[in-house]
Motif scaffolding. Structure first.
Motif, PDB file in Angstrom:
ATOM      1  N   CYS A 312       0.786  -1.236   0.031  1.00 57.01           N
ATOM      2  CA  CYS A 312      -0.094   0.020   0.060  1.00 57.01           C
ATOM      3  C   CYS A 312       0.917   1.254   0.069  1.00 57.01           C
ATOM      4  CB  CYS A 312      -0.915  -0.113   1.023  1.00 57.01           C
ATOM      5  SG  CYS A 312      -1.885   1.320   1.303  1.00 57.01           S
ATOM      6  N   ILE A 313       0.300   2.093  -0.979  1.00 57.69           N
ATOM      7  CA  ILE A 313       1.034   3.627  -0.850  1.00 57.69           C
ATOM      8  C   ILE A 313       0.344   4.621  -0.500  1.00 57.69           C
ATOM      9  CG2 ILE A 313       2.990   2.918  -2.739  1.00 57.69           C
ATOM     10  CD1 ILE A 313       0.776   4.446  -4.739  1.00 57.69           C
ATOM     11  N   CYS A 315      -2.739   6.114  -1.055  1.00 58.13           N
ATOM     12  CA  CYS A 315      -3.288   6.779  -1.844  1.00 58.13           C
ATOM     13  C   CYS A 315      -4.711   7.273  -1.487  1.00 58.13           C
ATOM     14  CB  CYS A 315      -2.999   6.352  -3.164  1.00 58.13           C
ATOM     15  SG  CYS A 315      -4.286   5.158  -3.565  1.00 58.13           S
ATOM     16  N   GLY A 316      -5.464   6.460  -0.781  1.00 59.73           N
ATOM     17  CA  GLY A 316      -6.562   6.615  -0.456  1.00 59.73           C
ATOM     18  C   GLY A 316      -7.927   6.350  -1.481  1.00 59.73           C
ATOM     19  N   CYS A 318      -9.019   3.449  -2.525  1.00 58.95           N
ATOM     20  CA  CYS A 318     -10.051   2.728  -2.125  1.00 58.95           C
ATOM     21  C   CYS A 318     -11.139   3.005  -1.482  1.00 58.95           C
ATOM     22  CB  CYS A 318      -9.340   1.162  -1.589  1.00 58.95           C
ATOM     23  SG  CYS A 318      -8.324   1.703  -0.244  1.00 58.95           S
ATOM     24  N   CYS A 372      -7.054   0.208  -7.070  1.00 53.81           N
ATOM     25  CA  CYS A 372      -5.658   0.355  -6.379  1.00 53.81           C
ATOM     26  C   CYS A 372      -4.592   0.168  -7.047  1.00 53.81           C
ATOM     27  CB  CYS A 372      -5.817  -0.987  -5.350  1.00 53.81           C
ATOM     28  SG  CYS A 372      -4.256  -1.138  -4.408  1.00 53.81           S
TER      29      CYS A 372
HETATM   30  S1  SF4 Z   1      -5.944   1.965  -3.030  1.00 60.00           S
HETATM   31 FE1  SF4 Z   1      -6.022   1.605  -0.984  1.00 60.00          FE
HETATM   32  S2  SF4 Z   1      -4.881  -0.222  -0.557  1.00 60.00           S
HETATM   33 FE2  SF4 Z   1      -4.297   0.542  -2.693  1.00 60.00          FE
HETATM   34  S3  SF4 Z   1      -2.566   1.599  -2.520  1.00 60.00           S
HETATM   35 FE3  SF4 Z   1      -4.459   3.058  -2.362  1.00 60.00          FE
HETATM   36  S4  SF4 Z   1      -4.652   3.394  -0.122  1.00 60.00           S
HETATM   37 FE4  SF4 Z   1      -3.449   1.587  -0.517  1.00 60.00          FE
END
Ligand code: SF4
Length: 468
Positions: A312-313, A315-316, A318, A372
């Motif tokens: 996970c990076i 990024c939000g 999800c 994601c």
């Molecule tokens: S989409 Fe969610 S699980 Fe995937 S990198 Fe972004 S915060 Fe992490």
């Protein structure tokens, strides 16, 4: 604040949040705006799936070689004149930072947005030492004034509208202006500028650390981070132990995906690379630099069945597509990591006792899997949590009993047949106008918005028998 943000039950939190109309409207608006911008940026970049695959491979490679890269990073930071501290637990990390603050006789600390410092509960520890902690990210600053908590990992105050923010500023700082973002931001900027100048220590997170050079990469949209990390004499960067990249080349790819996935932008406004403290002959930067690398449960996932979540990076993205998050908001999760990422990560870092409800806060629609940027199979990981809890026997008694009865009936055809016949007869007699005779508990929740179907006509078993 630490990982767990609430002492009340999940059900009670849900009840409160689902009736919070301001939050729900604000979340829907933000999800739609960010989602549309993200799609535009994804289309514009092109070859999105190839970018995702590359990012996934980079993150996997890092996790497979984490020990070597962490060693390389710590050597480089030390060579650059900085200090590295490996913290096994949240307490190790906060103790180390507290000691530095004591040594520096710090009175004021200015922070930029950092999820890992929320996770370890740093503010509380420093404040208990009599140190004033100022959150300098706009959203975090407002929440700190309001005594509120973040509800999103990238947009912490997503649950508040501008009128609520104006009220906080009026009550806490005597603001008399309009409820416009520009005017309120200018007002806060005026208040906070002096804090940057007075702070003894600046504390930041770390989006990625570059093992090859010992640099810390930070992406922001407000510019507060540059002031927080360069004006105070001491800079402490706190990072989760997985947030590494081998070289700038890989960071380039990860950042390309991060900004697009997080806020639907080509690039964040400020991309900052910091490599150690100020050197002789340099005119700015801190005199002292510390990198705190936090495990706090991450190594429990490393190499195991939940290893993928360490890609996970933050990024939000999800959260921005999650229909459950859209209805219940971030505070319902009771963790500083809400949404799909939080539902997977919180039980790993904080245990099932506090977070056993989160893997069920999901309809398994898999929208999170699709967005994601590092291809984490979030829905499968949530299912893994569920089966693990079944193995450990920590599912609710009613659920255990229902599954036992269902298994029994499925393994005994006669029992199944008798049960179905009785059920069909009872339902056709008792269910009237889509409502059950006893409208309580889960049944009443279901029938608030839906009809309860009753069985009608011939059973499939009879129908089949008469035609073969
Ligand atoms: S989409 Fe969610 S699980 Fe995937 S990198 Fe972004 S915060 Fe992490």
């Amino acid at each position: 604040m630490s990982l767990k943000t609430s002492e009340i039950s999940f059900k009670a939190r849900l009840h409160d949040e689902i009736h919070n109309d301001v939050m729900r409207k604000a979340v829907v608006m933000a999800q739609e705006r960010i989602g549309a911008n993200r799609q535009k940026m994804v289309d514009e970049l092109g070859h999105w799936e190839e970018w995702r695959e590359q990012a996934k491979q980079i993150r996997e490679h890092i996790l497979q070689n984490l020990d070597a890269y962490l060693y390389q990073l710590s050597e480089k930071v030390t060579q650059n004149g900085g200090n590295v501290y490996f913290a096994n637990t949240a307490e190790d990390a906060t103790d180390y930072i507290k000691k530095i603050a004591q040594q520096k006789q710090a009175k004021k600390v200015v922070k930029s947005k950092s999820m890992v410092t929320e996770e370890i509960g740093l503010n509380k520890v420093l404040e208990a030492e009599g140190i004033q902690v100022i959150e300098s990210d706009l959203g975090e600053y407002i929440l700190q004034l309001a005594g509120d908590k973040p509800s999103h990992i990238v947009v912490p105050a997503i649950h508040k509208d501008r009128h609520q923010i104006r009220k906080v500023l009026q009550d806490k700082l005597g603001y008399q202006g309009e409820a416009t973002p520009e005017e309120m931001t200018l007002f806060i900027r005026g208040k906070i500028r002096q804090d940057f100048l007075e702070a003894d220590i600046g504390i930041s997170g770390c989006n990625f650390a570059v093992a090859e050079t010992g640099s810390v990469c930070l992406v922001t949209n407000e510019g507060n981070l540059r002031l927080a990390t360069t004006l105070p004499k001491t800079h402490i960067a706190v990072m989760g132990m997985d947030r590494l990249a081998p070289t700038f080349k890989e960071v380039d790819i990860l950042i390309t995906l991060l900004a697009r996935s997080a806020v639907g932008a080509r690039l964040t406004s400020y991309n900052t690379w910091l490599t150690g403290p100020r050197l002789v002959g340099e005119t700015d930067g801190p005199e002292d630099f510390h990198l705190v690398i936090v495990d706090n449960g991450r190594s429990k996932a490393l190499g195991g069945e939940f290893n993928d979540i360490l890609r996970c990076i933050r990024c939000g993205a999800c959260l921005n597509v999650c229909p459950a998050y859209r209805q219940i908001g971030g505070h319902s999760y009771g963790s500083i990591y809400p949404g799909p990422i939080g539902s997977v990560l919180s039980p790993i870092l904080g245990g099932y006792e506090d977070f056993k409800d989160l893997p069920y806060a999901c309809s398994l629609c898999t929208a999170c899997n699709q967005v994601c940027p590092v291809k984490i199979p979030l829905a499968s990981l949530l299912l893994k949590h569920r089966s693990k809890m079944v193995e450990l026997g920590i599912t609710p008694t009613l659920e255990k009993l229902s599954v036992k009865m269902f298994t029994l009936a499925n393994n005994h055809p006669t029992l199944w047949k008798v049960g179905m016949n009785i059920g069909a007869k009872l339902s056709s007699k008792m269910i009237k106008n889509g409502k059950a005779p006893i409208n309580i508990g889960a049944v009443s929740e279901w029938t608030k918005a839906r009809d309860l179907p009753s069985s009608e006509g011939e059973s499939f078993r009879n129908w089949f028998k008469n035609r073969t």
